[in-house]
Design an enzyme around this catalytic site. Structure first.
Site, PDB file in Angstrom:
ATOM      1  N   ARG A  22       0.832  -1.058   0.004  1.00 11.82           N
ATOM      2  CA  ARG A  22      -0.065  -0.033   0.133  1.00 11.82           C
ATOM      3  C   ARG A  22       0.924   1.285  -0.063  1.00 11.82           C
ATOM      4  O   ARG A  22       0.641   2.175  -0.888  1.00 11.82           O
ATOM      5  CB  ARG A  22      -1.122  -0.051   1.249  1.00 11.82           C
ATOM      6  CG  ARG A  22      -1.907   1.217   1.352  1.00 11.82           C
ATOM      7  CD  ARG A  22      -2.092   1.696   2.586  1.00 11.82           C
ATOM      8  NE  ARG A  22      -2.612   2.948   2.665  1.00 11.82           N
ATOM      9  CZ  ARG A  22      -2.308   4.206   2.565  1.00 11.82           C
ATOM     10  NH1 ARG A  22      -1.003   4.267   2.777  1.00 11.82           N
ATOM     11  NH2 ARG A  22      -3.130   5.234   2.740  1.00 11.82           N
ATOM     12  N   HIS A  27       2.735   6.074  -2.320  1.00 16.58           N
ATOM     13  CA  HIS A  27       3.955   7.026  -2.198  1.00 16.58           C
ATOM     14  C   HIS A  27       5.152   6.754  -3.125  1.00 16.58           C
ATOM     15  O   HIS A  27       5.555   7.829  -3.444  1.00 16.58           O
ATOM     16  CB  HIS A  27       4.639   6.988  -0.850  1.00 16.58           C
ATOM     17  CG  HIS A  27       3.617   7.414   0.292  1.00 16.58           C
ATOM     18  ND1 HIS A  27       3.068   8.670   0.448  1.00 16.58           N
ATOM     19  CD2 HIS A  27       2.866   6.810   1.293  1.00 16.58           C
ATOM     20  CE1 HIS A  27       2.283   8.678   1.402  1.00 16.58           C
ATOM     21  NE2 HIS A  27       2.322   7.412   1.780  1.00 16.58           N
TER      22      HIS A  27
END
Length: 69
Positions: A22, A27
């Site tokens: 995730r 990011h």
């Protein structure tokens, strides 16, 4: 947003790897290699889906008991 208790009871699921992936999606998405992503989709998601389906069945059974059934 799962509790630590739930994750401990279902330790066969690689929770840290899921959180790590995730993190990459959110990011570091620009570093994702298509071949690696396809590997995850083909090899990692099917067993995870199976586990989640079992967890949902367990949840439904538990919820049914807590409602007085």
């Amino acid at each position: 947003m799962l509790t630590n208790e739930f994750k401990e009871r279902h330790s066969a699921t690689p929770w840290k790897r899921i959180v790590g992936l995730r993190h990459v999606f959110v990011h570091e998405y620009y570093q994702i290699m298509p071949k690696e992503l396809m590997n995850v989709v083909q090899n990692d998601l099917p067993p995870l889906r199976k586990q989640v389906v079992e967890y949902l069945k367990e949840f439904e059974a538990t919820e049914g008991l807590s409602e007085g059934n």
